[in-house]
Design a protein around this motif. Structure first.
Motif, short mmCIF file in Angstrom:
data_model
loop_
_atom_site.label_atom_id
_atom_site.label_comp_id
_atom_site.label_asym_id
_atom_site.label_seq_id
_atom_site.Cartn_x
_atom_site.Cartn_y
_atom_site.Cartn_z
N LEU A 7 4.51 -10.93 5.73
CA LEU A 7 4.52 -9.48 5.48
C LEU A 7 3.20 -8.84 5.88
O LEU A 7 3.17 -7.79 6.52
N ASP A 8 2.10 -9.47 5.48
CA ASP A 8 0.77 -8.95 5.83
C ASP A 8 0.62 -8.85 7.35
O ASP A 8 0.13 -7.85 7.87
N ALA A 9 1.05 -9.90 8.05
CA ALA A 9 0.92 -9.92 9.52
C ALA A 9 1.81 -8.87 10.18
O ALA A 9 1.39 -8.17 11.10
N VAL A 10 3.02 -8.75 9.70
CA VAL A 10 4.00 -7.85 10.31
C VAL A 10 3.66 -6.38 10.04
O VAL A 10 3.84 -5.53 10.90
N THR A 11 3.17 -6.09 8.84
CA THR A 11 2.88 -4.70 8.48
C THR A 11 1.46 -4.29 8.86
O THR A 11 1.17 -3.10 8.91
N GLY A 12 0.58 -5.26 9.10
CA GLY A 12 -0.80 -4.95 9.43
C GLY A 12 -1.62 -4.48 8.24
O GLY A 12 -2.71 -3.94 8.39
N ALA A 13 -1.10 -4.68 7.04
CA ALA A 13 -1.80 -4.29 5.81
C ALA A 13 -1.40 -5.25 4.71
O ALA A 13 -0.44 -6.00 4.84
N LYS A 14 -2.14 -5.20 3.62
CA LYS A 14 -1.86 -6.13 2.53
C LYS A 14 -1.00 -5.52 1.41
O LYS A 14 -0.63 -6.21 0.48
N GLU A 15 -0.66 -4.26 1.52
CA GLU A 15 0.07 -3.57 0.46
C GLU A 15 1.42 -4.22 0.15
O GLU A 15 1.75 -4.50 -1.00
N ALA A 16 2.23 -4.47 1.17
CA ALA A 16 3.55 -5.06 0.95
C ALA A 16 3.42 -6.49 0.44
O ALA A 16 4.15 -6.90 -0.47
N GLY A 17 2.50 -7.24 1.01
CA GLY A 17 2.27 -8.61 0.54
C GLY A 17 1.84 -8.65 -0.92
O GLY A 17 2.27 -9.51 -1.68
N ARG A 18 0.99 -7.70 -1.32
CA ARG A 18 0.55 -7.62 -2.72
C ARG A 18 1.72 -7.29 -3.64
O ARG A 18 1.84 -7.85 -4.73
N ALA A 19 2.59 -6.38 -3.19
CA ALA A 19 3.75 -6.03 -4.00
C ALA A 19 4.66 -7.24 -4.20
O ALA A 19 5.12 -7.51 -5.31
N LEU A 20 4.90 -7.99 -3.12
CA LEU A 20 5.73 -9.19 -3.24
C LEU A 20 5.04 -10.24 -4.11
O LEU A 20 5.69 -10.88 -4.94
N SER A 21 3.75 -10.40 -3.95
CA SER A 21 3.00 -11.35 -4.76
C SER A 21 3.13 -11.03 -6.25
O SER A 21 3.35 -11.92 -7.08
N ASP A 22 3.00 -9.75 -6.59
CA ASP A 22 3.14 -9.34 -7.99
C ASP A 22 4.54 -9.68 -8.53
O ASP A 22 4.68 -10.13 -9.67
N LEU A 23 5.56 -9.45 -7.72
CA LEU A 23 6.92 -9.79 -8.14
C LEU A 23 7.08 -11.30 -8.31
O LEU A 23 7.70 -11.76 -9.28
N LEU A 24 6.56 -12.05 -7.36
CA LEU A 24 6.68 -13.51 -7.45
C LEU A 24 5.93 -14.07 -8.65
O LEU A 24 6.34 -15.09 -9.21
N ASP A 25 4.85 -13.39 -9.05
CA ASP A 25 4.13 -13.82 -10.25
C ASP A 25 5.01 -13.69 -11.50
O ASP A 25 4.81 -14.41 -12.47
N LEU A 26 5.96 -12.78 -11.46
CA LEU A 26 6.88 -12.58 -12.59
C LEU A 26 8.15 -13.41 -12.48
O LEU A 26 8.89 -13.55 -13.46
N LYS A 27 8.42 -13.97 -11.31
CA LYS A 27 9.68 -14.67 -11.05
C LYS A 27 9.94 -15.81 -12.04
O LYS A 27 11.00 -15.90 -12.64
N ASP A 28 8.98 -16.69 -12.20
CA ASP A 28 9.18 -17.85 -13.06
C ASP A 28 9.45 -17.42 -14.50
O ASP A 28 10.38 -17.91 -15.14
N LYS A 29 8.65 -16.48 -14.99
CA LYS A 29 8.83 -16.03 -16.37
C LYS A 29 10.18 -15.35 -16.56
O LYS A 29 10.86 -15.57 -17.56
#
Length: 138
Positions: free
Chosen positions: A83-105
């Protein structure tokens, strides 16, 4: 060995990207419906689970629309770098990362999620769905 076998990338068409966006939007819609129901201890947990699914689907749609590939591997976190590579920014990757941090719980743990975690998941999933819709309009 194929590219998908080495890197976790899989060819993904715009049609498939549109289908993933539609699925993600439906997950988000259902999460919104249950969030509006009388609350019990499990409602936020189910809503967050659906928001995580919406975010993963949106990530597939973004990368499929922009690069013609999606991340396909046992660890969803590989999609963050894509996502970071495709969008050229870290915003989308950060959003996905935050969601994945909640996935297990949300999906595997016996622990409940908080109202603030549900609010964060809602916001992050919406960000990704908006980016996916924008990517598919191009």
């Amino acid at each position: 060995m194929s590219r998908a076998g080495k890197s976790g990338l899989q060819p993904f068409t715009r049609t498939q990207a549109r289908q993933r966006l539609d699925y993600g939007q439906k997950c988000f819609e259902v999460a919104d419906v249950i969030s509006g129901e009388p609350a019990d201890d499990w409602t936020p947990k189910v809503a967050v689970s659906l928001h995580v699914l919406a975010g993963i689907a949106a990530a597939d749609a973004i990368t499929g629309a922009r690069q013609g590939e999606r991340w396909r591997g046992s660890d969803h976190r590989g999609a963050i770098a894509l996502l970071d590579a495709v969008t050229g920014a870290k915003e989308a990757g950060r959003a996905l990362s935050d969601l994945l941090d909640l996935k297990d719980k949300a999906q595997y743990s016996p622990h409940l999620v908080s109202a603030s975690e549900e609010k964060q998941a809602t916001r992050r999933a919406q960000q990704l769905l908006d980016k996916a819709a924008e990517a598919l309009r191009r």
